[in-house]
Design an enzyme around this catalytic site. Structure first.
Site, PDB file in Angstrom:
ATOM      1  CG  ASP A  37      -1.534  12.037  -2.364  1.00  0.00           C
ATOM      2  OD1 ASP A  37      -1.238  10.818  -2.411  1.00  0.00           O
ATOM      3  OD2 ASP A  37      -2.224  12.570  -3.245  1.00  0.00           O
TER       4      ASP A  37
ATOM      5  CD  GLU B 237     -13.658   6.495  -4.805  1.00  0.00           C
ATOM      6  OE1 GLU B 237     -13.425   5.969  -5.917  1.00  0.00           O
ATOM      7  OE2 GLU B 237     -12.984   6.238  -3.786  1.00  0.00           O
TER       8      GLU B 237
ATOM      9  CD  GLU C 154      -5.320   5.285   0.174  1.00  0.00           C
ATOM     10  OE1 GLU C 154      -6.110   4.682  -0.554  1.00  0.00           O
ATOM     11  OE2 GLU C 154      -5.024   4.925   1.333  1.00  0.00           O
ATOM     12  CD  GLU C 155      -3.544   8.448  -7.182  1.00  0.00           C
ATOM     13  OE1 GLU C 155      -3.295   9.633  -7.500  1.00  0.00           O
ATOM     14  OE2 GLU C 155      -4.493   7.799  -7.660  1.00  0.00           O
TER      15      GLU C 155
ATOM     16  CD1 TRP D 165      -2.593   1.953   1.443  1.00  0.00           C
ATOM     17  CD2 TRP D 165      -3.280   0.280   0.130  1.00  0.00           C
ATOM     18  NE1 TRP D 165      -3.834   2.285   0.943  1.00  0.00           N
ATOM     19  CE2 TRP D 165      -4.283   1.278   0.126  1.00  0.00           C
ATOM     20  CE3 TRP D 165      -3.498  -0.868  -0.652  1.00  0.00           C
ATOM     21  CZ2 TRP D 165      -5.457   1.174  -0.605  1.00  0.00           C
ATOM     22  CZ3 TRP D 165      -4.669  -0.975  -1.371  1.00  0.00           C
ATOM     23  CH2 TRP D 165      -5.636   0.033  -1.341  1.00  0.00           C
TER      24      TRP D 165
END
Ligand SMILES: *[C@@H]1O[C@H](CO)[C@@H](O)[C@H](O)[C@H]1NC(C)=O
Ligand SMILES: *[C@@H]1O[C@H](CO)[C@@H](O)[C@H](O)[C@H]1NC(C)=O
Ligand SMILES: *[C@@H]1O[C@H](CO)[C@@H](O)[C@H](O)[C@H]1NC(C)=O
Ligand SMILES: *[C@@H]1O[C@H](CO)[C@@H](O)[C@H](O)[C@H]1NC(C)=O
Length: 589
Positions: A206, A432, A209-210, A150
């Site tokens: 961030d 989303e 998540e990237e 992750w």
């Protein structure tokens, strides 16, 4: 392709006609329609949030008490996890609602406090509870560690959780429950603040998540948490080590994200993006303080910087999505995360479109409180989009320009909610994303954060302000930014290794200070105290405190050959506290 190009002028004509025929009556109807949508969707949204929280959320069967599931979607995408960030922002919305009078939420909030206290104790791939584990982004819903690959760590989780719980602790203190604030809530906050003090000046992933770098949102959330955390600590007679000293330095660093015309949301990274990102809109709404001026330094919603940034971010999506085509400058459009987004082909999101509305509602609150609107060279382009005739200047609430400005901003803000209305299915379910070409819902269904974003945007629209976090006393930027002193602990490696003359012993491991596993860069041990009874080799090494690492001893023979210890690697976590020390006693294996 050419067919759709041919149809476009027809559409435009249709839009023109509908604009021309938009007489006052149909505008009123639209408005009534929006108000009805807001009423209905507010009710659906609070239910939508609660449905995703254990133990009795209808969409969260078997989930422990106080645990927020990101979405009930278990495949494509699998969001059946609890994210520290999403949960904290969701509970911040619930706690603000509770403080504003919804007393039914109290037991849910207490359950969140207990669940988070437990989660803080779970070792995970980001570290142990004492060595960075609080930066782990997500956990299994049963509160065990998620061990797959992750984007970790994510350093926004601890300060966001600290903020949610600080609002609660302040309410408890003001309402006769000081001992609960001190004994139950503060210990959780204290750990999150210690994490923030320790790690704010290190890179991480961030909120999307990237990107591994420095994220504006993470730093803005850290500043807020440190300011209100330091104040809470003194109210409770506790210490918040380093909080008061770190806060202005975080604010200082935050200034470097400002490009002069917008916020570059990710720095200290080479991500190949413009940096125009809803990250910064979400930052301004998170750090909104009802007692603040339109402060540029803290990017308050009504500040020139935040308004210029609002325009830059919103405009970056105007030509990006098919559903935004034909919508004039100055009118609301669908907003996504950032224009280079490719996740699910890069669509608008409900929560980012709502953030664009929420910033403007919060700004209106601030102008009303201040009794004036100031337009600067930086914010002029934002205002010109919605009121082309305006000029730089300060407009007091008694002026007609002030009234026109506030009406224009309100209409613009409502426009973003109307975009959400247009692309929300009849049952009010908020996923989303919504498709950039057709507007149909995409990605995870019933996203908790989407519902929470609807609640907070509408709360700001209705104008009950959240509590202050102390911005008025924390908006002075130090003249010079300084990085925090490094926090090291001194580890003495004692290794019992029987050697022959000419052999030397070294320690090598996964930290720079231990040579990053390179035998050439390994740290030599001393044989000064070596005896035949006690074959001791030792070295004292300064390492980052509270850090987990792996290591091994190696021997280098007289002819330069390297001999490694047998597997597995040794593991150790350096001691807590700057300038602390510890000793490890090992025997060659
Ligand atoms: C640490 O802080 C200094 C001073 O503000 C800043 O220049 C640097 O980019 C920061 N680095 C990280 C990774 O936060
Ligand atoms: C993130 O970037 C920092 C600084 O460049 C680097 O030390 C760290 O290893 C990177 N983390 C990951 C997981 O790539
Ligand atoms: C707001 O600005 C006024 C005028 O510059 C100043 O006197 C006041 O202290 C400021 N308030 C805050 C909360 O910063
Ligand atoms: C290591 O050994 C020294 C004596 O050589 C002893 O004082 C110390 O307590 C030991 N430390 C640990 C962690 O076992």
């Amino acid at each position: 392709m050419w067919v759709s190009k041919l149809t476009r002028p027809v559409l435009t004509i249709f839009l023109c006609i509908s604009t021309v025929s938009a007489n006052p009556v149909s505008r009123l109807e639209n408005r009534a329609d929006l108000e009805a949508f807001i009423d209905r969707q507010s009710d659906i949204s609070i239910k939508g949030v609660l449905a995703n929280i254990g133990p009795d959320g209808s969409k969260a069967p078997g989930v422990p008490a106080g645990v927020v599931v990101a979405s009930p979607s278990r495949v494509d995408p699998d969001y059946w996890y609890t994210w520290t960030r999403d949960a904290a922002l969701t509970y911040k919305a619930l706690i603000e609602r509770f403080v504003a009078g919804d007393t039914t939420l109290r037991s849910k909030i207490d359950q969140y406090v207990s669940a988070q206290a437990r989660l803080q104790g779970v070792s995970n791939p980001s570290g142990s509870p004492e060595s960075g584990g609080l930066g782990e982004p997500k956990f299994n819903v049963d509160l065990t560690a998620f061990t797959g690959p992750w984007g970790r760590p994510q350093r926004d989780g601890p300060p966001l959780r600290a903020t949610a719980l600080t609002i609660y602790a302040n309410w408890l203190i003001a309402n006769g429950a000081r001992s609960q604030a001190l004994n139950t809530v503060w210990p959780v906050i204290a750990k999150d603040l210690a994490y923030t003090v320790r790690y704010w000046n290190q890179t991480g992933y961030d909120l999307w998540e990237e990107v591994n770098g420095s994220s504006f949102f993470t730093l803005a959330a850290s500043h807020r948490a440190l300011v209100e955390g330091a104040a809470l600590a003194s109210k409770l007679g506790q210490t918040c080590n380093g909080c008061a000293a770190a806060a202005p330095q975080v604010l200082c660093f935050l200034q470097s994200f400002w490009t002069g015309s917008y916020v570059d949301s990710n720095i200290n990274t080479n991500d190949g993006r413009t940096g125009k990102d809803a990250n910064s809109l979400i930052s301004s709404i998170h750090t909104f303080d009802p007692l603040a001026n339109c402060t540029d330094a803290t990017f308050q919603p009504c500040s020139s910087r935040a308004l210029a940034n609002h325009k830059a971010v919103v405009d970056s999506f105007r030509s990006k999505y098919e559903i935004n085509r034909g919508i004039a400058q100055g009118q609301a459009v669908a907003v996504g995360r950032y224009s280079e987004d490719v996740y699910f082909s890069g669509n608008p999101w409900y929560l980012t479109t709502l953030a664009a509305a929420e910033q403007l509602y919060s700004a209106i609150y601030q102008w009303q409180k201040l009794g004036s609107v100031t337009i600067t060279a930086v914010s002029l382009p934002f205002f010109r989009d919605i009121l082309p005739s305006v000029a730089i200047g300060t407009y007091p609430s008694s002026s007609s320009t002030y009234t026109s400005l506030l009406n224009a901003v309100k209409t613009y803000a409502d426009g973003f909610v109307a975009v959400v209305q247009k692309y929300t299915p009849a049952d009010g379910a908020l996923a989303e994303q919504y498709d950039k070409g057709t507007g149909v819902p995409r990605s995870a269904v019933h996203l908790t954060w989407s519902y929470a974003a609807f609640l907070t945007a509408i709360e700001r629209r209705d104008a009950p302000a959240p509590p202050t976090w102390g911005e008025p006393t924390a908006n002075t930027v130090p003249r010079v930014c300084t990085a925090p002193p490094s926090c090291n602990s001194r580890i003495t490696f004692n290794a019992r290794v029987t050697t022959v003359v000419g052999e030397n012993v070294f320690v090598v491991g996964s930290l720079t200070q231990l040579g990053n596993w390179s035998p050439e860069a390994a740290v030599p041990l001393s044989a000064e105290r070596y005896t035949s009874n006690d074959p001791l080799w030792f070295a004292a090494v300064s390492l980052p405190a509270e850090t987990s690492f792996e290591y091994k001893y190696i021997k280098k023979t007289a002819n330069g050959q390297v001999v490694w210890e047998s597997d597995p690697n040794r593991r150790y976590t350096s001691s807590q506290g700057c300038d602390s020390s510890a000793t490890v006693n090992d025997s060659w294996r």
